[in-house]
Design a protein around this motif. Structure first.
Motif, PDB file in Angstrom:
ATOM      1  N   VAL A  81      58.831  -4.219  46.072  1.00  0.00           N
ATOM      2  CA  VAL A  81      57.377  -4.309  46.077  1.00  0.00           C
ATOM      3  C   VAL A  81      56.827  -2.962  45.626  1.00  0.00           C
ATOM      4  N   LEU A  82      55.968  -2.990  44.624  1.00  0.00           N
ATOM      5  CA  LEU A  82      55.361  -1.769  44.108  1.00  0.00           C
ATOM      6  C   LEU A  82      53.965  -1.615  44.714  1.00  0.00           C
ATOM      7  N   ASN A  83      53.824  -0.641  45.609  1.00  0.00           N
ATOM      8  CA  ASN A  83      52.552  -0.325  46.249  1.00  0.00           C
ATOM      9  C   ASN A  83      52.032   0.969  45.634  1.00  0.00           C
ATOM     10  N   ILE A  84      50.842   0.934  45.083  1.00  0.00           N
ATOM     11  CA  ILE A  84      50.241   2.097  44.435  1.00  0.00           C
ATOM     12  C   ILE A  84      49.131   2.658  45.322  1.00  0.00           C
ATOM     13  N   TYR A  85      49.134   3.982  45.501  1.00  0.00           N
ATOM     14  CA  TYR A  85      48.089   4.660  46.266  1.00  0.00           C
ATOM     15  C   TYR A  85      47.094   5.298  45.308  1.00  0.00           C
ATOM     16  N   CYS A  86      45.816   5.166  45.623  1.00  0.00           N
ATOM     17  CA  CYS A  86      44.782   5.902  44.899  1.00  0.00           C
ATOM     18  C   CYS A  86      43.667   6.231  45.887  1.00  0.00           C
TER      19      CYS A  86
ATOM     20  N   ILE B  88      41.630   0.450  40.750  1.00  0.00           N
ATOM     21  CA  ILE B  88      42.460  -0.546  41.427  1.00  0.00           C
ATOM     22  C   ILE B  88      42.727  -1.752  40.524  1.00  0.00           C
ATOM     23  N   LYS B  89      41.772  -2.104  39.673  1.00  0.00           N
ATOM     24  CA  LYS B  89      42.020  -3.190  38.718  1.00  0.00           C
ATOM     25  C   LYS B  89      43.100  -2.798  37.710  1.00  0.00           C
TER      26      LYS B  89
ATOM     27  N   MET C 268      50.652  -4.351  45.209  1.00  0.00           N
ATOM     28  CA  MET C 268      49.745  -4.085  46.313  1.00  0.00           C
ATOM     29  C   MET C 268      49.104  -2.716  46.073  1.00  0.00           C
ATOM     30  N   VAL C 269      47.886  -2.536  46.592  1.00  0.00           N
ATOM     31  CA  VAL C 269      47.194  -1.254  46.431  1.00  0.00           C
ATOM     32  C   VAL C 269      46.817  -0.709  47.798  1.00  0.00           C
ATOM     33  N   GLU C 270      47.096   0.570  47.966  1.00  0.00           N
ATOM     34  CA  GLU C 270      46.691   1.318  49.153  1.00  0.00           C
ATOM     35  C   GLU C 270      45.582   2.258  48.701  1.00  0.00           C
ATOM     36  N   LEU C 271      44.391   2.031  49.215  1.00  0.00           N
ATOM     37  CA  LEU C 271      43.220   2.780  48.788  1.00  0.00           C
ATOM     38  C   LEU C 271      42.841   3.786  49.864  1.00  0.00           C
ATOM     39  N   GLY C 272      42.916   5.056  49.510  1.00  0.00           N
ATOM     40  CA  GLY C 272      42.620   6.124  50.453  1.00  0.00           C
ATOM     41  C   GLY C 272      41.126   6.291  50.661  1.00  0.00           C
ATOM     42  N   MET C 273      40.740   6.395  51.929  1.00  0.00           N
ATOM     43  CA  MET C 273      39.358   6.695  52.285  1.00  0.00           C
ATOM     44  C   MET C 273      39.288   8.206  52.485  1.00  0.00           C
ATOM     45  N   PRO C 274      38.610   8.918  51.608  1.00  0.00           N
ATOM     46  CA  PRO C 274      38.587  10.381  51.695  1.00  0.00           C
ATOM     47  C   PRO C 274      38.059  10.882  53.028  1.00  0.00           C
ATOM     48  N   PHE C 275      38.649  11.986  53.473  1.00  0.00           N
ATOM     49  CA  PHE C 275      38.261  12.614  54.732  1.00  0.00           C
ATOM     50  C   PHE C 275      38.179  14.106  54.498  1.00  0.00           C
ATOM     51  N   SER C 276      37.234  14.741  55.143  1.00  0.00           N
ATOM     52  CA  SER C 276      36.975  16.165  54.904  1.00  0.00           C
ATOM     53  C   SER C 276      38.072  17.087  55.421  1.00  0.00           C
ATOM     54  N   ASP C 277      38.906  16.613  56.305  1.00  0.00           N
ATOM     55  CA  ASP C 277      39.946  17.469  56.888  1.00  0.00           C
ATOM     56  C   ASP C 277      41.289  16.730  56.903  1.00  0.00           C
ATOM     57  N   PRO C 278      41.832  16.407  55.729  1.00  0.00           N
ATOM     58  CA  PRO C 278      43.044  15.573  55.648  1.00  0.00           C
ATOM     59  C   PRO C 278      44.334  16.361  55.894  1.00  0.00           C
ATOM     60  N   LEU C 279      44.506  16.846  57.104  1.00  0.00           N
ATOM     61  CA  LEU C 279      45.630  17.726  57.423  1.00  0.00           C
ATOM     62  C   LEU C 279      46.992  17.069  57.268  1.00  0.00           C
ATOM     63  N   ALA C 280      47.084  15.771  57.455  1.00  0.00           N
ATOM     64  CA  ALA C 280      48.381  15.097  57.376  1.00  0.00           C
ATOM     65  C   ALA C 280      48.769  14.762  55.937  1.00  0.00           C
ATOM     66  N   ASP C 281      47.882  14.999  54.996  1.00  0.00           N
ATOM     67  CA  ASP C 281      48.155  14.680  53.596  1.00  0.00           C
ATOM     68  C   ASP C 281      48.653  15.908  52.850  1.00  0.00           C
ATOM     69  N   GLY C 282      49.351  15.652  51.767  1.00  0.00           N
ATOM     70  CA  GLY C 282      49.818  16.736  50.921  1.00  0.00           C
ATOM     71  C   GLY C 282      48.710  17.248  50.021  1.00  0.00           C
TER      72      GLY C 282
END
Length: 149
Positions: free
Chosen positions: A15-20, A34-35, A44-58
């Motif tokens: 399964v190819l899941n793409i993040y954006c 996403i289209k 499948m698409v994983e759509l990130g909801m931006p956050f001002s303090d994304p410490l767990a993200d790279g």
């Protein structure tokens, strides 16, 4: 059975899941991006909801979140953008983000909006399993949303 269940009942592997990130590179790019993933063969698409303090993200996701927020992306704007999504996008869609903006939006309000626009699941890595089980699981089930931590 939502689109995630349907996908995994048909496709057992590869399964190819793409993040954006929503609102990146430009505010109005969420739906076109996403289209494009669907047209390119994603499952499948994983759509990130931006956050001002994304410490767990790279650094890449941190940078895209910073840019998306500067572009004006918010949860309210995201739901406005996704309103007509299901008329032209058929893949499972998972929203991924942090619990703080969701709680500020209101958990039930957030889940109602997710169901209304056709979101299939939600990843909230900073929502502890026990809190999900005790406080939110019935709401997720009520609105047909899969939860992932």
């Amino acid at each position: 059975m939502n689109r995630i269940d349907q996908l995994f009942s048909k496709k057992q592997q590869n399964v190819l899941n793409i993040y954006c990130t929503a609102g990146y590179p430009n505010l109005a790019d969420t739906l076109p991006v996403i289209k494009a993933t669907e047209a390119a063969g994603a499952d499948m698409v994983e759509l990130g909801m931006p956050f001002s303090d994304p410490l767990a993200d790279g650094p890449v996701i941190q940078a895209s979140s910073t840019k998306a927020i500067a572009n004006g992306m918010s949860i309210k704007t995201l739901f406005e953008q996704l309103k007509e999504m299901r008329s032209s996008f058929n893949l499972p869609l998972i929203l991924m983000g942090y619990i703080n903006p969701v709680l500020q939006f209101g958990m039930e309000n957030f889940l109602q909006h997710c169901a209304a626009v056709g979101v299939d699941g939600i990843i909230l890595p900073d929502l502890p399993m026990q809190e999900y089980e005790e406080d939110y699981k019935p709401l997720f089930e009520k609105y047909g949303q899969h939860w992932y931590s």
